[in-house]
Design an enzyme around this catalytic site. Structure first.
Site, PDB file in Angstrom:
ATOM      1  N   ASP A  16      -2.516  -0.034  -1.730  1.00 49.16           N
ATOM      2  CA  ASP A  16      -3.188  -0.163  -0.408  1.00 49.16           C
ATOM      3  C   ASP A  16      -4.262  -0.191  -0.031  1.00 49.16           C
ATOM      4  O   ASP A  16      -5.062   0.416  -0.691  1.00 49.16           O
ATOM      5  CB  ASP A  16      -2.271   1.014   0.649  1.00 49.16           C
ATOM      6  N   TYR A  18       9.448  -9.173  -3.845  1.00 52.51           N
ATOM      7  CA  TYR A  18       8.386  -9.057  -2.973  1.00 52.51           C
ATOM      8  C   TYR A  18       7.071  -9.666  -3.632  1.00 52.51           C
ATOM      9  O   TYR A  18       6.647  -9.158  -4.834  1.00 52.51           O
ATOM     10  CB  TYR A  18       7.882  -7.653  -2.458  1.00 52.51           C
ATOM     11  N   GLU A  21       9.434  -2.989   8.029  1.00 47.32           N
ATOM     12  CA  GLU A  21       8.929  -2.079   6.796  1.00 47.32           C
ATOM     13  C   GLU A  21       8.194  -0.913   7.045  1.00 47.32           C
ATOM     14  O   GLU A  21       7.239  -0.782   7.959  1.00 47.32           O
ATOM     15  CB  GLU A  21       8.102  -2.931   5.747  1.00 47.32           C
TER      16      GLU A  21
END
Length: 249
Positions: free
Chosen positions: A46, A160, A35
């Site tokens: 993040d 995911y 990824e």
């Protein structure tokens, strides 16, 4: 796209495009999927480790188009699957059709657009299908069963699952919320499911695979090695990923 798979993440352009390619060639020895994160100035999903990697890459002059060249060069050496991770702004600014087409031409296999909701993704999914790019959407522990079905229907690569709320980053252990979500997803989703956020040890990988995950995603634990060792991180990355891969059994 996943079958007892290790998915490893690095940020493109950190510390340079050349070293990104070098790191990918290390990762592909032990990873089933790589990824590759496209640096973005406001990466809200993040944690601090990947945020700082984005800043380093952008300060070094990294541009979105550079990621296509990195993947194109990687394809000269490896057929390992590559997934791009980005936010919607770079895709929108370039144009969805153009962005997806350039990704496909470079050799990208799939894409994660972190802040694009599955129920607003019809055009994007259609264009990805046209160019043979797999779509991957994200679910979290508070995602309802109904929304899991929407996410699964929009995904053509895998779903995911984030192991926790909030942002990415290493955790000492994988919480029960991750396993609850994994159990629900395996009952609902037709696609394979991968689990990320906080995975940093072989025992984490093993416990998630044993619980039914089709893949386990590791990011911050690798990116922090780049932060610490910079252009000399190759050997440290190889050691870490080799150890993580043992968790696959």
């Amino acid at each position: 796209m996943l079958d007892r798979s290790l998915v490893t993440f690095i940020t493109a352009g950190d510390p340079s495009p050349k070293k990104t390619l070098d790191f990918m060639l290390v990762l592909e020895r032990y990873s089933d999927v790589i990824e590759l994160g496209i640096p973005f100035s406001d990466p809200v999903a993040d944690g601090s480790v990947i945020q700082k990697a984005n800043v380093r890459a952008l300060k070094n002059g990294f541009r979105v188009r550079s990621v296509f060249e990195i993947v194109r060069e990687f394809r000269e050496h490896s057929e390992r699957r590559v997934v791009l991770m980005t936010y919607y702004n770079p895709v929108f600014r370039m144009g969805v059709e153009k962005f997806v087409r350039l990704s496909a031409e470079a050799g990208v296999d799939g894409m994660i657009v972190v802040d694009l909701p599955a129920d607003s993704s019809e055009e994007y999914v259609r264009i990805c299908k046209k160019h043979g790019i797999r779509t991957i959407f994200i679910a979290s522990p508070n995602t309802t069963d109904e929304r899991l079905r929407v996410i699964d229907n929009a995904s053509t690569g895998f779903v995911y699952l984030t192991s926790d709320y909030g942002t990415t980053g290493r955790r000492d252990k994988i919480g029960e919320k991750a396993f609850d979500l994994l159990r629900r997803a395996k009952n609902i989703c037709r696609n394979p499911v991968g689990v990320g956020f906080g995975v940093s040890k072989a025992e984490h990988v093993r416990s998630l695979i044993d619980a039914g995950a089709d893949g386990v995603i590791v990011g911050s634990a690798i990116v922090e090695l780049v932060e610490k060792h910079g252009k000399d991180a190759d050997g440290y990355i190889e050691e870490r990923v080799r150890e993580l891969a043992k968790g696959l059994g």
